[in-house]
Design a protein around this motif. Structure first.
Motif, short mmCIF file in Angstrom:
data_model
loop_
_atom_site.label_atom_id
_atom_site.label_comp_id
_atom_site.label_asym_id
_atom_site.label_seq_id
_atom_site.Cartn_x
_atom_site.Cartn_y
_atom_site.Cartn_z
N ASP A 135 0.85 -1.19 0.00
CA ASP A 135 0.00 0.00 0.00
C ASP A 135 0.89 1.24 0.00
OD1 ASP A 135 -3.03 -0.96 0.97
OD2 ASP A 135 -1.40 -2.27 1.66
N SER A 136 0.57 2.17 -0.88
CA SER A 136 1.37 3.39 -1.02
C SER A 136 0.48 4.51 -1.56
CB SER A 136 2.54 3.18 -2.00
OG SER A 136 3.25 1.99 -1.74
N PHE A 137 0.85 5.74 -1.24
CA PHE A 137 0.15 6.92 -1.74
C PHE A 137 -1.35 6.81 -1.48
CE2 PHE A 137 4.12 6.58 -4.19
CZ PHE A 137 4.66 7.83 -3.95
N GLU A 138 -2.16 6.96 -2.52
CA GLU A 138 -3.62 6.92 -2.33
C GLU A 138 -4.16 5.50 -2.27
OE1 GLU A 138 -2.54 6.78 -6.50
OE2 GLU A 138 -2.14 8.34 -5.00
N ARG A 139 -3.32 4.49 -2.47
CA ARG A 139 -3.77 3.09 -2.43
C ARG A 139 -3.54 2.50 -1.04
NH1 ARG A 139 -4.46 -0.55 -7.25
NH2 ARG A 139 -5.06 0.91 -8.90
N PHE A 140 -4.29 3.01 -0.08
CA PHE A 140 -4.27 2.47 1.27
C PHE A 140 -5.72 2.49 1.77
CE2 PHE A 140 -2.67 2.97 5.91
CZ PHE A 140 -2.66 1.61 6.08
N PHE A 141 -6.48 1.48 1.46
CA PHE A 141 -6.24 0.25 0.73
C PHE A 141 -6.41 0.45 -0.78
CE2 PHE A 141 -7.97 -1.75 4.79
CZ PHE A 141 -6.73 -2.19 5.24
N PRO A 142 -6.02 -0.58 -1.60
CA PRO A 142 -6.33 -0.51 -3.02
C PRO A 142 -7.83 -0.63 -3.24
CG PRO A 142 -5.41 -2.66 -2.46
CD PRO A 142 -5.28 -1.81 -1.24
N PRO A 143 -8.31 -0.25 -4.42
CA PRO A 143 -9.77 -0.20 -4.65
C PRO A 143 -10.52 -1.47 -4.29
CG PRO A 143 -8.61 0.88 -6.45
CD PRO A 143 -7.55 0.28 -5.58
N MET A 144 -9.94 -2.64 -4.56
CA MET A 144 -10.63 -3.89 -4.27
C MET A 144 -11.00 -4.03 -2.79
SD MET A 144 -11.90 -6.75 -5.37
CE MET A 144 -11.25 -6.81 -7.04
#
Length: 292
Positions: A135-144
């Motif tokens: 997880d990094s940047f805006e993917r915390f969490f990823p969309p799924m």
């Protein structure tokens, strides 16, 4: 809950009591070897590293595979700060209590987000960092998995989550472990991941406490501060990962002054599951040692 049997490959089982609670961890390798602290992600535990620890120990490292309180741990931590910064502080407290120096931190998945926060809050005991897909940047969490924090805020939501994961076909779906590994995870390993939160309400409360506070602001704030991190970072990234694409590694490399990207083929997010030997090779070369 009585501690369960765990893979012998992880090393000696130990417990460390901190002000915020007790952590179970596993030690392996020469006592005087360079320290490696392994940081797993959500709803897994130290078993994630069972195929990595022996190779690192053979190369002369002293490994610490810890059950961090992310839902698959066995000792409840009701007094701990289980926000992402709080868990990063817990990792630092673990290293402080054991007086570990010049540590190589190896992280995966959610553990990579926690490690990025750790790098900005407690860099003093870190010598180098290896981030696998995380997880990094805006993917915390990823969309799924973006709905998990909202689900955890609904009364009974965490219970529903762990009950769904008791079904084998759900475990293989994208909302389970389906997008995390190319190869089936052994059943006893999956059980070690999903049973603690199913059997123990206190573990579920810990899981819910963490989930409710996951937000991209934590990783975005860390990303703003990463340019001040003075140590080398290896981004050992799976080229086929659908949750954390290689572009995330490239963005991290742009923020880190001493970063190197090494692509890993034939793997998804769980590089320690899909390509453990390659990960061992990369860590040992990065840390200046050779595989025995």
């Amino acid at each position: 809950m009585t501690p369960s049997a765990r893979p012998a490959a992880l090393g000696e089982s130990r417990e460390l009591t901190l002000d915020s609670g007790t952590l179970r961890y596993f030690e392996s390798g020469p006592p005087d070897g360079p320290a490696v602290v392994l940081v797993h992600g959500l709803l897994v535990n130290a078993d994630l590293w069972r195929q990595v620890v022996p190779g690192l120990a053979d190369a002369g490292f002293h490994t610490y595979a810890v059950d961090w309180p992310l839902g698959s741990h066995e000792h409840p931590m009701p007094d701990a700060d289980l926000t992402p910064p709080g868990v990063a502080d817990l990792i630092a407290a673990f290293m402080d209590r054991l007086d570990l120096q010049d540590v190589t931190v190896v992280a995966n998945d959610t553990g990579g987000a926690l490690t990025q926060i750790l790098m900005t809050r407690h860099p003093e005991r870190i010598g180098r960092v290896v981030l696998t897909p995380s997880d990094s940047f805006e993917r915390f969490f990823p969309p799924m998995f973006a709905l998990l924090p909202r689900l955890a805020k609904v009364p009974g939501g965490t219970w529903l989550l762990v009950q769904a994961l008791r079904l084998r076909f759900v475990q293989r779906l994208p909302i389970g472990f389906g997008l995390l590994t190319k190869r089936p995870i052994p059943r006893d390993t999956v059980d070690s991941y999903v049973l603690p939160s199913r059997r123990d309400g206190a573990i579920r409360r810990d899981l819910g406490a963490f989930l409710r506070t996951v937000h991209k602001r934590h990783t975005l704030t860390a990303a703003e501060q990463l340019p001040a991190f003075p140590h080398p970072v290896l981004l050992a990234w799976a080229t086929e990962d659908k949750l954390f694409p290689l572009s995330l590694a490239e963005r991290l490399a742009g923020r880190l002054p001493h970063a190197t990207i090494v692509p890993i083929a034939d793997s998804l997010t769980f590089v320690p599951e899909d390509q453990p030997a390659e990960l061992v090779r990369l860590v040992t070369e990065f840390a200046g040692r050779s595989v025995a």
